[in-house]
Design an enzyme around this catalytic site. Structure first.
Site, PDB file in Angstrom:
ATOM      1  N   ASP A 101      14.353  75.214 -34.999  1.00  0.00           N
ATOM      2  CA  ASP A 101      14.466  74.520 -36.283  1.00  0.00           C
ATOM      3  C   ASP A 101      13.059  74.397 -36.872  1.00  0.00           C
ATOM      4  OD1 ASP A 101      15.012  72.991 -38.467  1.00  0.00           O
ATOM      5  OD2 ASP A 101      15.898  71.309 -37.391  1.00  0.00           O
ATOM      6  N   LYS A 115      10.713  70.760 -47.744  1.00  0.00           N
ATOM      7  CA  LYS A 115       9.457  70.019 -47.684  1.00  0.00           C
ATOM      8  C   LYS A 115       8.284  70.868 -48.181  1.00  0.00           C
ATOM      9  CE  LYS A 115      11.995  66.965 -45.758  1.00  0.00           C
ATOM     10  NZ  LYS A 115      12.799  67.314 -44.658  1.00  0.00           N
ATOM     11  N   TRP A 149      16.240  64.756 -34.640  1.00  0.00           N
ATOM     12  CA  TRP A 149      16.725  64.429 -35.974  1.00  0.00           C
ATOM     13  C   TRP A 149      18.226  64.131 -35.850  1.00  0.00           C
ATOM     14  CZ3 TRP A 149      18.929  68.308 -39.820  1.00  0.00           C
ATOM     15  CH2 TRP A 149      19.051  67.749 -41.099  1.00  0.00           C
TER      16      TRP A 149
END
Ligand SMILES: Cc1ncc(COP(=O)(O)O)c(C=O)c1O
Length: 398
Positions: free
Chosen positions: A211, A246, A130
């Protein structure tokens, strides 16, 4: 002061969204942005969150500051999600959790905290990762190193090269890993591969920084945390950045958590004391609303069940669109094998479309995909899927 200073470049993904907004083509499709969309193309508020918010509004009596690590019940709720309710880590108080502004806030808090005690440590990130990972750790003063991860030929993980690199990471360095639904590739390590990574972390003494931004988007809340449980069982130091953007749909409420795990309750208490100092000079204390809404869901059996169903609904929709995309290309006579898109996990797919094709799709069809070919599969809907399949098939034939 700013006269002589050049403007900074726009964020690549947000820049794409700007271009999308300006596009006048009514059939335009945005597969770039990293948020979940339902079949109507909107990013919904989960029903469990709506109910929790109503409850919160009715019962809230103050907007007074939260403690620096946030509401302790929130931390406890996050730990149950991370480790399972009857985990040894929780029973022995080896974990401390701070409520942070999103996963990004958790990453930055962790980066700053570790930097304080290991100023020379590098951070190792996957190739690719990312984009903001490098930005966050660079801003915190780290030198970035890369470990091999995605194999564009096999569409899998470069496992042997990854292991070889991790074997050579010096003690004290930080290794950032995606727990599940790797962004941008959608390709994850599996069971025994994680066992090996944990074994190396333990033997070599580098610090795993996990993460965890998509818990529940892979297989389930429980299955997706398997790697976290493996690190926890090893009895080593590691940290986790959770994002609830999310899986709770709480994007703009900036809801996340930073969890520190150490071999003992005593060490965890020391680590927490320093994490609190890190937070105090950064954002002082967390924004309350999103975390309290998530906590309300986690603490209520009926809302929790509803949440599990809603997460499953998002996950199933993404899986269904993966299948429709792959089958749609086959049905249009595309010879290139895209079947791997069905196997990838989470919201993103490394589609394998070249930058030339990505550009062609934007210019000729108003279909917006991030350079490198990452598709947000949740951007596909029953309304646009045929258009997208037609366009990709045409682009590949052209
Ligand atoms: C891999 C990864 N980590 C962290 C984050 C940050 O999440 P948040 O929006 O909660 O800051 C994201 C968001 O897209 C992500 O994809």
């Amino acid at each position: 002061m700013w006269k002589e200073i050049e403007a900074a470049p726009a964020d690549a993904i947000l820049g794409l969204t700007e271009a999308f907004k300006k596009d006048k083509n009514p059939g335009k499709v945005n597969l770039g942005v990293g948020v979940f969309k339902d079949d109507a193309g909107t990013t919904p508020i989960l029903n469990c969150i709506k109910t929790a918010e109503k409850k919160l509004v009715e019962t809230e009596t103050t907007k007074g500051y939260l403690p620096i690590p946030g509401n302790p019940a929130y931390g406890a709720g996050v730990q149950k999600l991370l480790f399972g309710a009857d985990s040894e880590v929780i029973r022995s108080n080896r974990a401390a959790t701070l409520h942070t502004p999103g996963g990004t806030g958790a990453l930055r808090t962790g980066a700053d905290l570790l930097k304080k005690f290991k100023p020379a440590a590098k951070v190792w990130v996957s190739t690719p990762t990312w984009a903001n990972h490098k930005g966050i750790f660079t801003a915190a003063g780290y030198e970035i190193a890369d470990y091999p991860y995605y194999n564009a030929e096999t569409k899998g993980v470069k496992y042997d090269e990854l292991i070889e690199t991790l074997e050579g990471v010096p003690a004290g360095d930080v290794v950032l890993m995606h727990v599940c639904c790797h962004n941008p590739t959608g390709v994850d390590l599996v069971g025994e591969q994680w066992d090996k990574v944990v074994e190396i972390a333990k033997a070599k003494g580098w610090t795993p920084f996990l993460d965890f931004a998509y818990q529940g988007f892979g297989d389930s809340i429980e299955e997706d945390r398997a790697a976290v449980e493996k690190f926890a069982a090893a009895g080593i130091d590691f940290v986790v950045a959770s994002s609830f953007s999310k899986n709770f749909g709480l994007y703009n409420e900036r809801t996340g958590a930073f969890t520190i795990v150490t071999p003992s309750a005593e060490e965890t208490a020391v680590a927490l004391s320093h994490a609190k100092l890190t937070v105090r000079v950064n954002y002082s204390n967390p924004p309350a609303h999103g975390g309290l809404a998530a906590l309300t869901v986690l603490a209520d059996d009926a809302l929790y069940e509803q949440w599990i169903d809603e997460v499953a609904g998002m996950r199933d929709r993404i899986k269904a669109m993966r299948a429709k995309l792959v089958d749609g290309l086959v049905a249009r006579g595309v010879e290139q094998d895209f079947s791997y898109i069905k196997e990838q996990r989470g919201m993103f797919s490394f589609s394998g479309l070249s930058d030339d094709i990505v550009e062609w799709l934007k210019v000729n069809k108003s279909i917006y995909i991030v350079k490198g070919g990452r598709i947000n599969v949740a951007g596909l809907t029953s309304k646009n899927i045929d258009y997208v399949c037609d366009a990709i098939a045409e682009a590949l034939k052209a």
